[in-house]
Design a protein around this motif. Structure first.
Motif, short mmCIF file in Angstrom:
data_model
loop_
_atom_site.label_atom_id
_atom_site.label_comp_id
_atom_site.label_asym_id
_atom_site.label_seq_id
_atom_site.Cartn_x
_atom_site.Cartn_y
_atom_site.Cartn_z
N VAL A 142 0.70 -1.11 0.14
CA VAL A 142 -0.25 -0.10 0.13
C VAL A 142 0.96 1.24 0.09
O VAL A 142 1.89 1.35 0.48
CB VAL A 142 -0.67 0.23 0.95
CG1 VAL A 142 -1.49 0.68 1.05
CG2 VAL A 142 -1.54 -0.92 1.07
N PRO A 143 0.89 2.40 -0.86
CA PRO A 143 1.81 3.04 -1.09
C PRO A 143 1.48 4.21 -0.10
O PRO A 143 2.45 4.96 0.70
CB PRO A 143 1.17 4.17 -2.11
CG PRO A 143 0.33 3.81 -2.41
CD PRO A 143 -0.05 1.75 -1.97
N GLN B 131 -0.91 10.15 12.18
CA GLN B 131 0.11 10.04 11.94
C GLN B 131 0.00 9.70 9.87
O GLN B 131 -1.04 8.78 10.06
CB GLN B 131 1.34 9.17 12.36
CG GLN B 131 2.52 8.78 11.76
CD GLN B 131 3.71 7.25 12.91
OE1 GLN B 131 3.51 7.85 13.97
NE2 GLN B 131 3.97 7.37 12.00
N GLY B 132 0.92 10.23 9.54
CA GLY B 132 0.81 9.77 7.81
C GLY B 132 2.12 8.90 7.53
O GLY B 132 2.80 8.65 8.35
N PHE B 133 1.56 8.18 6.99
CA PHE B 133 2.81 6.56 6.62
C PHE B 133 2.83 6.73 5.04
O PHE B 133 1.80 7.03 4.25
CB PHE B 133 2.17 5.21 6.96
CG PHE B 133 2.20 5.64 8.62
CD1 PHE B 133 3.11 5.20 9.18
CD2 PHE B 133 0.19 6.10 8.97
CE1 PHE B 133 2.86 5.04 10.47
CE2 PHE B 133 0.94 5.65 10.57
CZ PHE B 133 1.55 5.45 11.21
N GLY B 134 3.88 6.53 4.11
CA GLY B 134 4.27 6.23 2.96
C GLY B 134 4.04 7.41 2.33
O GLY B 134 3.91 8.55 2.79
N VAL B 135 3.45 7.55 1.02
CA VAL B 135 3.60 8.94 0.24
C VAL B 135 2.22 8.71 -0.88
O VAL B 135 1.97 7.57 -1.10
CB VAL B 135 4.49 8.27 -1.25
CG1 VAL B 135 5.84 8.60 -0.61
CG2 VAL B 135 4.04 6.81 -2.26
N VAL C 86 3.04 11.31 2.89
CA VAL C 86 1.41 11.64 3.60
C VAL C 86 1.57 11.97 5.36
O VAL C 86 2.62 11.90 5.71
CB VAL C 86 1.20 9.97 3.16
CG1 VAL C 86 -0.35 10.04 4.47
CG2 VAL C 86 0.71 9.08 2.14
N ASP C 87 0.90 13.02 5.32
CA ASP C 87 0.43 13.31 7.06
C ASP C 87 -0.37 13.30 7.43
O ASP C 87 -1.47 13.40 5.99
CB ASP C 87 0.96 15.01 7.12
CG ASP C 87 0.64 15.86 6.14
OD1 ASP C 87 -0.43 16.06 5.69
OD2 ASP C 87 1.49 16.60 5.15
N ASP C 88 -0.88 14.02 7.89
CA ASP C 88 -2.04 13.88 9.04
C ASP C 88 -3.01 14.75 7.85
O ASP C 88 -4.32 15.18 8.19
CB ASP C 88 -1.98 13.91 10.51
CG ASP C 88 -1.59 15.41 11.21
OD1 ASP C 88 -0.78 15.74 10.54
OD2 ASP C 88 -1.50 16.34 11.45
N MET D 69 -6.65 5.12 2.99
CA MET D 69 -5.50 4.48 2.18
C MET D 69 -5.66 4.99 0.16
O MET D 69 -6.96 4.87 0.67
CB MET D 69 -5.67 2.73 2.57
CG MET D 69 -5.81 2.16 3.74
SD MET D 69 -5.92 0.57 4.05
CE MET D 69 -5.43 -0.19 2.41
N ASN D 70 -4.68 4.82 0.47
CA ASN D 70 -4.33 4.89 -1.20
C ASN D 70 -4.25 4.04 -2.42
O ASN D 70 -4.16 4.02 -2.96
CB ASN D 70 -3.83 6.27 -1.56
CG ASN D 70 -2.19 5.87 -0.95
OD1 ASN D 70 -1.65 5.26 -0.36
ND2 ASN D 70 -1.67 7.39 -1.63
#
Length: 528
Positions: free
Chosen positions: A44-45, A61-65, A74-76, A362-363
């Protein structure tokens, strides 16, 4: 009586201090590490995750791009499509109109939208506002969704309202559960008719702005906010690719009230906290009454609840409320909802008695990943036994490396013989509109006039049966086309999904095409 109970009974201040000193069932580092593991293993990107626990954020929190082709962290505050988690905003907007006395939950829809029609005249007259929200209309699962996707297409909300009357009623009114999107679009049009402003403006002004949400949009995302916008992705053999555009353009989209909003994880956490506080916005202002909040969460329609799910969830019932699903899990009430669009998945949940709220955005459309995050992040707060939920759902669904081709159903048999020359022409279904079959380079081609991504090639698969293979291979929705004749000998074309794994929103089985009479005005389409 335990020391803890004694303290809570006689010393309220001590009880508060005791609660404050309690360690959460999952700490922020453990939660973040688990999210990172799920995203990495499931490819998952990007994702944004928020967890609220007993008066403060445990994780945001953001994770990944946001986009694998043009990476941005990615951010909040990153905007994601909310998909069907939008439905809770639609029901809350109706709740505000109920509070103002402008509508009643049990008011007849035709009294507010006289053009509203279903295939059954009695049901049409008896259909209440609450019926728009509870998936018990008698329509089949995903009925009419081919007017919503694949996106982009050229259907309007007027097309949705007009098409409802031609959709087959296959279930029992107020008895059979079948997930529905079109009636939430009707709910959005009802909000517009009663309030005098569009659905998008009503939600933006009366809900989002009042909560002070700076990164949440009911309608088009402003150009200034599109820089931090997550794009949908899909996983192909060569790796992750960007799916269809996010469609965060300047014009409203048809499915806004059913699943078209964009929001950040941080703002979604504020929305969930407001609901958990009985409609009171953080800071003290009231968004809606506690009575309305409770009405939104009151179960209305029983949902399928298998023994396997009952065991997995440690529960006894599963029901749909107003834009929310409600169930018991390990002795606690959980209010939640998922959201699914091509390349975008979402999930929100609340456990009021534990003061817990969770959001996952999620993207990529990754079922095992979303389920693993749902169970892995929620279960610890329910006192459930520890389990590796990622391994559990990978075993159930497979890993990305173990992708299994869906089962292809055999072609239907016993239909009439029709040659390729007779098949060519333009056809119309009462709710879907027109499509045409034409010759191109020696092959038969199929094209929907209002849904340009539904264009493909027809190959004979038997007498009066053709395999329809879409040019856009990301759809995963190839179909069978069958020819028949009515009592007058006129050609009738019907369709059926080719694979058992086709998403129910590709409701080909509800289509019935008749040939368009030569010489009459038809819908326009570009020349092949």
């Amino acid at each position: 009586m335990t020391a803890r109970t004694l303290a809570m009974s006689f010393f309220p201040i001590a009880a508060v201090l005791l609660a404050a000193c309690e360690r959460p069932p999952m700490d922020a580092d453990s939660a973040a590490q688990y999210v990172e593991r799920v995203l990495e293993e499931e490819q998952v990107p990007g994702a944004a995750v928020g967890i609220w626990y007993r008066g403060k954020p445990l994780l945001l929190q953001g994770f990944g791009v946001t986009n694998v082709e043009h990476p941005r962290p990615v951010d909040d505050k990153t905007l994601f499509k909310l998909a069907s988690t939008t439905k809770a905003f639609t029901s809350a907007a109706l709740g505000l109109l109920v509070e103002e006395g402008k509508i009643d939950w049990d008011g007849r829809v035709v009294d507010y939208l006289p053009q509203f029609r279903l295939g059954d005249s009695w049901v049409t007259q008896e259909f209440r506002i609450v019926d728009l929200l509870t998936h018990r209309s008698g329509l089949g699962p995903g009925a009419g969704d081919l007017m919503l996707w694949p996106q982009p297409n050229q259907y309007s909300r007027s097309d949705i309202l007009a098409g409802l009357a031609h959709l087959p009623v296959t279930g029992s009114f107020r008895a059979d559960y079948a997930y529905d999107n079109l009636l939430y679009i009707v709910a959005g049009e009802l909000i517009a008719a009663v309030s005098g402003v569009s659905f998008e403006d009503f939600v933006q002004q009366r809900l989002l702005q009042k909560m002070g949400l700076q990164n949440c949009y009911a309608g088009p995302v402003p150009a200034t906010a599109r820089e931090n916008l997550a794009d949908p992705h899909r996983l192909e053999a060569e790796g992750l690719v960007v799916d269809t555009p996010n469609l965060a353009g300047d014009d409203p989209i048809v499915l806004a009230a059913a699943g078209g909003m964009h929001c950040s994880a941080g703002d979604m956490l504020t929305w969930l906290r407001t609901l958990m506080a009985g409609g009171e916005i953080p800071g003290g202002e009231r968004l809606l009454s506690e009575e309305t909040r409770d009405r939104l969460w009151r179960p209305e329609t029983l949902m399928p609840f298998s023994p396997e799910r009952a065991t997995r969830d440690g529960g006894h019932f599963y029901a749909y409320a107003l834009g929310w699903r409600v169930q018991d899990m390990h002795g606690k009430r959980v209010i939640h909802h998922t959201g699914s669009l091509s390349g975008m998945y979402a999930w929100v949940a609340l456990v009021p008695e534990e003061d817990v709220a969770l959001v996952v955005l999620m993207n990529r459309s990754a079922g095992a990943a979303r389920q693993a995050l749902i169970y892995g992040l929620l279960k610890p707060f329910l006192g459930a036994p520890e389990q590796d939920w990622l391994a559990y759902f990978q075993n159930l669904y497979g890993t990305p490396a173990e992708a299994v081709e869906p089962e292809v159903l055999p072609p239907p048999a016993g239909l009439v013989a029709v040659d390729a020359q007779e098949l060519r022409g333009r056809y119309r279904d009462p709710w879907f509109g027109e499509m045409e079959i034409f010759a191109d380079g020696g092959r038969l081609r199929w094209r929907a006039l209002k849904s340009p991504r539904l264009t493909g090639t027809l190959d004979s698969a038997g007498e009066g049966v053709w395999a329809l293979t879409w040019d856009d291979r990301s759809l995963n929705a190839d179909a069978w086309l069958m020819a028949d004749r009515d009592d007058n000998g006129a050609l009738i074309l019907t369709m059926r999904a080719k694979s058992r794994g086709t998403d129910f929103s590709y409701d080909f089985h509800d289509l019935r095409f008749s040939r368009v009479a030569a010489g009459r005005d038809v819908e326009t389409a570009q020349d092949p």
